[in-house]
Design an enzyme around this catalytic site. Structure first.
Site, PDB file in Angstrom:
ATOM      1  N   ASP A  17      -3.587  12.142  -2.607  1.00  0.00           N
ATOM      2  CA  ASP A  17      -4.015  13.611  -2.768  1.00  0.00           C
ATOM      3  C   ASP A  17      -4.393  13.946  -4.309  1.00  0.00           C
ATOM      4  OD1 ASP A  17      -3.864  16.451  -3.148  1.00  0.00           O
ATOM      5  OD2 ASP A  17      -2.179  16.460  -1.776  1.00  0.00           O
TER       6      ASP A  17
ATOM      7  N   ASP B 196     -12.032   9.871  -3.594  1.00  0.00           N
ATOM      8  CA  ASP B 196     -13.348  10.446  -3.221  1.00  0.00           C
ATOM      9  C   ASP B 196     -13.419  11.806  -4.086  1.00  0.00           C
ATOM     10  OD1 ASP B 196     -11.497  11.826  -1.874  1.00  0.00           O
ATOM     11  OD2 ASP B 196     -12.630  12.319   0.043  1.00  0.00           O
TER      12      ASP B 196
ATOM     13  N   GLU C 197       0.956  -1.242   0.122  1.00  0.00           N
ATOM     14  CA  GLU C 197      -0.153   0.035   0.062  1.00  0.00           C
ATOM     15  C   GLU C 197       0.794   1.214  -0.089  1.00  0.00           C
ATOM     16  OE1 GLU C 197      -3.457   2.115   2.515  1.00  0.00           O
ATOM     17  OE2 GLU C 197      -3.535   0.181   2.523  1.00  0.00           O
TER      18      GLU C 197
END
Length: 238
Positions: free
Chosen positions: A143, A179, A68
């Site tokens: 980001d 998102d 990750e």
């Protein structure tokens, strides 16, 4: 715990400035985070060196590797490692408070199949990740660099897709979540154009949130407010 910055140079010996996908905001370590780094780094931390990792040496087994990039404070990563002891997890994060928080959570959870690094993930991939050795690469909520003039800083771009592909096993998965709808569209556009990948979504678009990705408090709040989250999975097929 060491930190190394590697620079490229022109033929004239001038440093080539790299466009990074992150801004280093050190922040102040809490006593708990600092203590976790001091106590847990020898067993769970990996220092950056220009040498390929041997996963069997790192974890003591040959279980599948989940890597990750940018795990934040590490809560989700620790939960995933705890829920899947049959897999090995490596998290890479540039912010030391996040690394400290992750190590503290890992210690409390008693996980033994998790290792962490505090370094630029691109340099780690270039210097330390062996080819055809990563089963799943996770990039959750990077980001978005939402201003158009900053889009060049987004980590998901053609060069990144090309760099990570040989590190994945054949059939390995690159799992992204964001998102920001605009960034999700950008991710699909980049990955559709990248050779050697296929979108696993039946409609060639997005997938429902997989059970293995924990629902974060931030994400749950977003759902209550009507905000969307987009999960995308591409498979290495060449």
């Amino acid at each position: 715990m060491t930190e190394v910055t590697k620079n490229d140079f022109t033929e004239e010996g001038k440093i080539v400035r790299k466009i990074r996908s992150f801004v280093r905001r050190e922040g102040r370590l809490t006593k708990g985070q600092e203590g976790a780094i001091q106590e847990c780094w020898p067993s769970m931390g990996i220092d950056f060196v220009e040498q390929m990792l041997d996963w069997n040496e790192v974890f003591g087994n040959n279980n599948p590797v989940v890597l990750e990039i940018g795990f934040g404070m590490g809560a989700s990563l620790v939960e995933m490692a705890k829920n899947a002891p049959e897999k090995n997890f490596l998290g890479i994060e540039v912010h030391r408070p996040g690394v400290g928080a992750c190590l503290a959570a890992a210690k409390e959870a008693g996980v033994t199949n998790l290792r962490v690094m505090c370094h630029d993930a691109v340099e780690v991939f270039e210097s330390m990740i062996p080819d055809s050795s990563v089963n799943t690469l996770q990039l959750f909520f990077p980001d978005p660099w939402h201003k158009a003039r900053h889009h060049k800083r987004r980590i998901v771009k053609a060069e990144f897709a090309e760099m990570i592909r040989p590190k994945l096993i054949q059939g390995g998965i690159f799992h992204m979540a964001t998102d920001w709808e605009n960034y999700s569209e950008h991710m699909i556009e980049v990955m559709n154009a990248a050779p050697g990948y296929e979108n696993i979504a039946t409609d060639g678009d997005f997938i429902p949130r997989p059970d293995e990705r924990p629902l974060t408090k931030f994400e749950a709040r977003g759902h209550r407010l009507g905000h969307g989250v987009w999960d995308i999975k591409f498979r290495r097929n060449a």
